[in-house]
Design a protein around this motif. Structure first.
Motif, PDB file in Angstrom:
ATOM      1  N   GLY A  85       0.824  -1.202   0.000  1.00 23.40           N
ATOM      2  CA  GLY A  85       0.000   0.000   0.000  1.00 23.40           C
ATOM      3  C   GLY A  85       0.859   1.253   0.000  1.00 23.40           C
ATOM      4  N   THR A  86       0.196   2.412  -0.219  1.00 22.83           N
ATOM      5  CA  THR A  86       0.864   3.713  -0.215  1.00 22.83           C
ATOM      6  C   THR A  86       0.011   4.705   0.572  1.00 22.83           C
ATOM      7  OG1 THR A  86      -0.199   4.357  -2.289  1.00 22.83           O
ATOM      8  CG2 THR A  86       1.967   3.313  -2.447  1.00 22.83           C
ATOM      9  N   GLU A  87       0.683   5.739   1.085  1.00 26.39           N
ATOM     10  CA  GLU A  87      -0.004   6.801   1.822  1.00 26.39           C
ATOM     11  C   GLU A  87       0.683   8.127   1.545  1.00 26.39           C
ATOM     12  OE1 GLU A  87      -0.193   6.037   5.973  1.00 26.39           O
ATOM     13  OE2 GLU A  87      -1.193   4.089   5.756  1.00 26.39           O
ATOM     14  N   GLY A  88      -0.138   9.219   1.612  1.00 26.77           N
ATOM     15  CA  GLY A  88       0.402  10.565   1.520  1.00 26.77           C
ATOM     16  C   GLY A  88       0.611  11.103   0.126  1.00 26.77           C
ATOM     17  N   GLU A  89       0.125  10.425  -0.875  1.00 27.96           N
ATOM     18  CA  GLU A  89       0.336  10.913  -2.240  1.00 27.96           C
ATOM     19  C   GLU A  89      -0.483  12.172  -2.532  1.00 27.96           C
ATOM     20  OE1 GLU A  89       1.464   6.807  -4.629  1.00 27.96           O
ATOM     21  OE2 GLU A  89      -0.621   7.510  -4.657  1.00 27.96           O
ATOM     22  N   GLY A  90      -1.516  12.422  -1.762  1.00 31.71           N
ATOM     23  CA  GLY A  90      -2.356  13.603  -2.010  1.00 31.71           C
ATOM     24  C   GLY A  90      -1.599  14.893  -1.719  1.00 31.71           C
ATOM     25  N   THR A  91      -0.960  14.985  -0.579  1.00 24.88           N
ATOM     26  CA  THR A  91      -0.230  16.208  -0.227  1.00 24.88           C
ATOM     27  C   THR A  91       1.178  16.223  -0.820  1.00 24.88           C
ATOM     28  OG1 THR A  91       0.529  15.185   1.840  1.00 24.88           O
ATOM     29  CG2 THR A  91      -1.543  16.427   1.905  1.00 24.88           C
ATOM     30  N   GLY A  92       1.814  15.106  -0.801  1.00 21.43           N
ATOM     31  CA  GLY A  92       3.160  15.013  -1.362  1.00 21.43           C
ATOM     32  C   GLY A  92       4.269  15.464  -0.424  1.00 21.43           C
ATOM     33  N   GLU A  93       3.903  15.845   0.815  1.00 23.63           N
ATOM     34  CA  GLU A  93       4.954  16.234   1.761  1.00 23.63           C
ATOM     35  C   GLU A  93       5.657  15.021   2.361  1.00 23.63           C
ATOM     36  OE1 GLU A  93       3.117  18.695   4.665  1.00 23.63           O
ATOM     37  OE2 GLU A  93       2.894  20.417   3.306  1.00 23.63           O
ATOM     38  N   TRP A  94       4.889  13.961   2.550  1.00 25.20           N
ATOM     39  CA  TRP A  94       5.440  12.717   3.116  1.00 25.20           C
ATOM     40  C   TRP A  94       4.684  11.562   2.487  1.00 25.20           C
ATOM     41  CZ3 TRP A  94       5.370  11.440   9.100  1.00 25.20           C
ATOM     42  CH2 TRP A  94       5.928  10.177   9.303  1.00 25.20           C
ATOM     43  N   VAL A  95       5.361  10.835   1.600  1.00 29.54           N
ATOM     44  CA  VAL A  95       4.746   9.703   0.899  1.00 29.54           C
ATOM     45  C   VAL A  95       5.356   8.431   1.448  1.00 29.54           C
ATOM     46  CG1 VAL A  95       4.307   8.608  -1.318  1.00 29.54           C
ATOM     47  CG2 VAL A  95       4.397  11.108  -1.152  1.00 29.54           C
ATOM     48  N   LEU A  96       4.497   7.488   1.843  1.00 29.41           N
ATOM     49  CA  LEU A  96       4.924   6.196   2.381  1.00 29.41           C
ATOM     50  C   LEU A  96       4.568   5.100   1.394  1.00 29.41           C
ATOM     51  CD1 LEU A  96       4.575   4.960   6.003  1.00 29.41           C
ATOM     52  CD2 LEU A  96       3.742   3.502   4.164  1.00 29.41           C
ATOM     53  N   VAL A  97       5.548   4.248   1.108  1.00 26.55           N
ATOM     54  CA  VAL A  97       5.338   3.104   0.217  1.00 26.55           C
ATOM     55  C   VAL A  97       5.679   1.851   1.003  1.00 26.55           C
ATOM     56  CG1 VAL A  97       5.960   2.001  -1.964  1.00 26.55           C
ATOM     57  CG2 VAL A  97       5.949   4.502  -1.791  1.00 26.55           C
ATOM     58  N   ASP A  98       4.675   0.991   1.221  1.00 23.99           N
ATOM     59  CA  ASP A  98       4.862  -0.245   1.977  1.00 23.99           C
ATOM     60  C   ASP A  98       5.158  -1.380   0.995  1.00 23.99           C
ATOM     61  OD1 ASP A  98       4.861  -2.355   3.706  1.00 23.99           O
ATOM     62  OD2 ASP A  98       2.912  -1.928   4.607  1.00 23.99           O
ATOM     63  N   CYS A  99       6.416  -1.829   1.025  1.00 28.83           N
ATOM     64  CA  CYS A  99       6.826  -2.916   0.124  1.00 28.83           C
ATOM     65  C   CYS A  99       6.892  -4.261   0.835  1.00 28.83           C
ATOM     66  CB  CYS A  99       8.191  -2.599  -0.480  1.00 28.83           C
ATOM     67  SG  CYS A  99       8.284  -1.034  -1.348  1.00 28.83           S
ATOM     68  N   GLY A 100       6.257  -4.381   1.969  1.00 25.34           N
ATOM     69  CA  GLY A 100       6.298  -5.644   2.708  1.00 25.34           C
ATOM     70  C   GLY A 100       7.451  -5.656   3.700  1.00 25.34           C
ATOM     71  N   ASP A 101       8.576  -6.152   3.274  1.00 27.42           N
ATOM     72  CA  ASP A 101       9.750  -6.201   4.156  1.00 27.42           C
ATOM     73  C   ASP A 101      10.401  -4.829   4.337  1.00 27.42           C
ATOM     74  OD1 ASP A 101       9.425  -8.910   4.481  1.00 27.42           O
ATOM     75  OD2 ASP A 101      10.798  -9.441   2.860  1.00 27.42           O
ATOM     76  N   ILE A 102      10.111  -3.903   3.423  1.00 27.65           N
ATOM     77  CA  ILE A 102      10.690  -2.562   3.505  1.00 27.65           C
ATOM     78  C   ILE A 102       9.562  -1.535   3.452  1.00 27.65           C
ATOM     79  CG2 ILE A 102      12.285  -0.898   2.466  1.00 27.65           C
ATOM     80  CD1 ILE A 102      13.761  -3.203   1.201  1.00 27.65           C
ATOM     81  N   VAL A 103       9.637  -0.563   4.350  1.00 27.92           N
ATOM     82  CA  VAL A 103       8.716   0.572   4.332  1.00 27.92           C
ATOM     83  C   VAL A 103       9.538   1.793   3.933  1.00 27.92           C
ATOM     84  CG1 VAL A 103       7.139   2.015   5.650  1.00 27.92           C
ATOM     85  CG2 VAL A 103       7.242  -0.450   6.090  1.00 27.92           C
ATOM     86  N   VAL A 104       9.120   2.437   2.817  1.00 26.72           N
ATOM     87  CA  VAL A 104       9.876   3.561   2.266  1.00 26.72           C
ATOM     88  C   VAL A 104       9.180   4.854   2.654  1.00 26.72           C
ATOM     89  CG1 VAL A 104      10.848   4.565   0.167  1.00 26.72           C
ATOM     90  CG2 VAL A 104      10.535   2.074   0.334  1.00 26.72           C
ATOM     91  N   HIS A 105       9.968   5.780   3.241  1.00 23.49           N
ATOM     92  CA  HIS A 105       9.463   7.100   3.626  1.00 23.49           C
ATOM     93  C   HIS A 105      10.165   8.145   2.753  1.00 23.49           C
ATOM     94  CE1 HIS A 105       7.571   5.585   7.360  1.00 23.49           C
ATOM     95  NE2 HIS A 105       8.606   4.762   7.384  1.00 23.49           N
ATOM     96  N   ILE A 106       9.369   8.826   1.921  1.00 24.24           N
ATOM     97  CA  ILE A 106       9.906   9.892   1.067  1.00 24.24           C
ATOM     98  C   ILE A 106       9.346  11.208   1.599  1.00 24.24           C
ATOM     99  CG2 ILE A 106      10.118  10.753  -1.294  1.00 24.24           C
ATOM    100  CD1 ILE A 106       9.359   7.843  -2.180  1.00 24.24           C
TER     101      ILE A 106
END
Length: 224
Positions: A85-106
């Motif tokens: 899943g992903t979160e925060g794409e609406g604002t774009g200040e903090w986008v989270l991408v859940d890749c299972g074993d890795i959680v990416v914080h942009i």
């Protein structure tokens, strides 16, 4: 013979096949493709059982955060992994991408500075950036140890100088005849002994007593 050639060809082909990348390498490559800054990969296996790694990266704008998130999603799917899943794409200040074993914080720099995820997961082990700086420090320490060893070796040679100073002991032995000067002053002590004849002067007055004895014949003249 034909079977042997087939085996050799199969071995050479197997060597040329590229090895599959780990999920961590795929995520980092996807972030670097879109020029993400200050990328960190933290191993949190000993802290939580929900995921194994977190990846944190900075982006200069909302447009870049969204582009980075989309690139991570595409590269992970192309490698055969799944996106949860992903979160925060609406604002774009903090986008989270859940890749299972890795959680990416942009995150944008101000948001990253405010939440300080690195401090929240400081008990984890940083695996990216790779410890190139550590190798550089190890090389510097090795150079310092060599220079210190050389300095110690150089300092050992001046320690032999006190051995060369032994001839100075001969100068001390050469000065011993100077101590004999008080012995040369002994004749001066004989001067008081030369005054002894002055004590015998009173004994020289004895002839005066004989003059009295010489006057006795004058008394005999009166008897005549």
């Amino acid at each position: 013979m034909a079977t042997a050639k087939i085996k050799l060809e199969s071995k050479t082909r197997s060597k040329k096949l590229p090895q599959p990348k780990n999920l961590t390498d795929i995520v980092i490559d996807a972030l670097e493709d879109i020029k993400a800054r200050d990328i960190q990969l933290v191993n949190v296996m000993k802290i939580t059982s929900v995921f194994d790694y977190i990846a944190i990266a900075s982006a200069d704008s909302t447009r870049q955060t969204k582009a980075l998130a989309n690139n991570v999603i595409e590269k992970v799917k192309e490698a055969g992994f799944h996106i949860i899943g992903t979160e925060g794409e609406g604002t774009g200040e903090w986008v989270l991408v859940d890749c299972g074993d890795i959680v990416v914080h942009i995150m944008q720099p101000a948001v990253r500075e405010y939440y300080k995820l690195e401090e929240l997961w400081r008990e984890g082990k940083i695996e990216f950036p790779r410890p190139k700086v550590v190798k550089h420090l190890v090389a510097e320490e090795a150079v310092e140890k060599k220079t210190v060893g050389r300095k110690v070796a150089v300092k050992k040679t001046p320690a032999k100088k006190p051995v060369a100073k032994k001839p100075t002991a001969k100068t001390v032995a050469a000065k011993k005849p100077v101590a004999k000067k008080p012995v040369a002053k002994k004749p001066a002590a004989k001067v008081p002994a030369a005054k002894k004849p002055d004590v015998k002067k009173p004994a020289a007055k004895k002839p005066a007593a004989k003059t009295l004895a010489a006057k006795k014949p004058a008394a005999r003249k009166s008897t005549v």
